[in-house]
Design an enzyme around this catalytic site. Structure first.
Site, PDB file in Angstrom:
ATOM      1  N   TYR A  22       0.828  -1.206   0.000  1.00 55.73           N
ATOM      2  CA  TYR A  22       0.000   0.000   0.000  1.00 55.73           C
ATOM      3  C   TYR A  22       0.865   1.260   0.000  1.00 55.73           C
ATOM      4  O   TYR A  22       0.688   2.158  -0.837  1.00 55.73           O
ATOM      5  CB  TYR A  22      -0.907  -0.012   1.220  1.00 55.73           C
ATOM      6  CG  TYR A  22      -1.812   1.188   1.347  1.00 55.73           C
ATOM      7  CD1 TYR A  22      -2.960   1.306   0.577  1.00 55.73           C
ATOM      8  CD2 TYR A  22      -1.531   2.203   2.264  1.00 55.73           C
ATOM      9  CE1 TYR A  22      -3.806   2.395   0.702  1.00 55.73           C
ATOM     10  CE2 TYR A  22      -2.364   3.293   2.396  1.00 55.73           C
ATOM     11  CZ  TYR A  22      -3.504   3.385   1.617  1.00 55.73           C
ATOM     12  OH  TYR A  22      -4.335   4.470   1.737  1.00 55.73           O
ATOM     13  N   LYS A  47       1.310   4.007  -3.036  1.00 55.22           N
ATOM     14  CA  LYS A  47       0.912   5.403  -2.826  1.00 55.22           C
ATOM     15  C   LYS A  47       2.088   6.349  -3.016  1.00 55.22           C
ATOM     16  O   LYS A  47       1.923   7.491  -3.482  1.00 55.22           O
ATOM     17  CB  LYS A  47       0.306   5.576  -1.432  1.00 55.22           C
ATOM     18  CG  LYS A  47      -1.088   4.981  -1.295  1.00 55.22           C
ATOM     19  CD  LYS A  47      -2.098   5.711  -2.164  1.00 55.22           C
ATOM     20  CE  LYS A  47      -3.517   5.284  -1.859  1.00 55.22           C
ATOM     21  NZ  LYS A  47      -4.529   6.043  -2.611  1.00 55.22           N
TER      22      LYS A  47
END
Length: 272
Positions: free
Chosen positions: A158, A162
């Site tokens: 994640y 990002k």
């Protein structure tokens, strides 16, 4: 600023059925924008459209996954068909999977994280550029995360995806200017269902270590997005607006523990 600074403009918001995405759609609608919202859950999309219309907004919805390139084209085509334009794109949809150590990550799940969190925002901007923005201009906001600046357990895929989205934001800003502005918003801990497992068990401790004394609400992020896509931010592009209640700042309060706050938030997956 006028009460409806986005009047006459058309906006697309992904991941709009709940949480931050839903708040962004409502905020843009209240500012006068006409909305095309999308999310995977058809019932959620219908509910969002109904809520927007109840607020007096002009809104349509298209259910589907942002991982499907055909769906992204459908969203832009639906927007242009309904409103004749697409002025604003907000890439909010995201996945926090796979979680866990990267040495245990399944390569296909890792690839899906980048498909949803990085590739889909690029594809949607490409679609909007070809359909309208390339000739007429516009504004893009990518919803990232304060956690992209940290290394933490269980959030490697994640956080890495990002961080890539942050770089993509800057790259697009450089390529698409001056007619299209591209910025990002990076939330800290926000009261969403996706982050419930963090704020429900540790809200008091996290809030005590923040200079603002509270965790975030979806509306905090939505107002930041609304400002970035408005003409008031017309000289801002390639920027990341940190909306985290001061997570990276040591609280002056003697009860504040910034170390504990950082540790909590490194386990946290802010989400749509």
């Amino acid at each position: 600023m006028t009460s409806r600074p986005l009047a006459g403009r058309a906006a697309v918001v992904t991941g709009a059925s709940r949480g931050i995405g839903r708040a962004i759609a409502e905020e843009l609608a209240d500012a006068g924008a006409r909305l095309c919202v999308t999310a995977r859950d058809p019932d959620g999309v219908r509910g969002c459209v109904a809520a927007l219309r109840a607020r007096g907004a002009d809104a349509v919805g298209v259910a589907g996954s942002v991982a499907d390139p055909a769906h992204l084209w459908e969203v832009i085509e639906r927007t242009v068909a309904a409103y004749g334009r697409v002025d604003v794109v907000v890439n909010n949809a995201a996945t926090n999977q796979p979680s866990g150590p990267l040495m245990d990550a399944d390569p296909d799940a890792w690839r899906t994280a980048f498909t949803v969190n990085v590739e889909a925002p690029l594809r949607l901007v490409q679609c909007a550029w070809r359909a309208w923005m390339g000739e007429h201009g516009g504004a893009v906001v990518n919803v990232c995360t304060e956690g992209a600046a940290h290394v933490g357990p269980h959030v490697g895929a994640y956080g890495t995806s990002k961080a890539a989205l942050l770089h993509l934001t800057a790259q697009l800003a450089g390529e698409l200017g001056p007619s299209v502005r591209v910025n990002s918003v990076s939330p800290g801990l926000v009261r969403t269902e996706m982050a419930r497992f963090v704020w429900e068990r540790a809200e008091e401790a996290v809030a005590a270590g923040l200079p603002t004394g509270r965790i975030g609400e979806p509306g905090d992020i939505a107002r930041a997005v609304r400002w970035l896509v408005s003409d008031e931010a017309s000289w801002i592009t390639g920027a990341d607006l940190l909306v985290d209640g001061g997570t990276r700042v040591r609280a002056a309060s003697p009860t504040g523990d910034s170390g504990a706050v950082q540790q909590q938030l490194r386990h946290h997956l802010p989400g749509a």
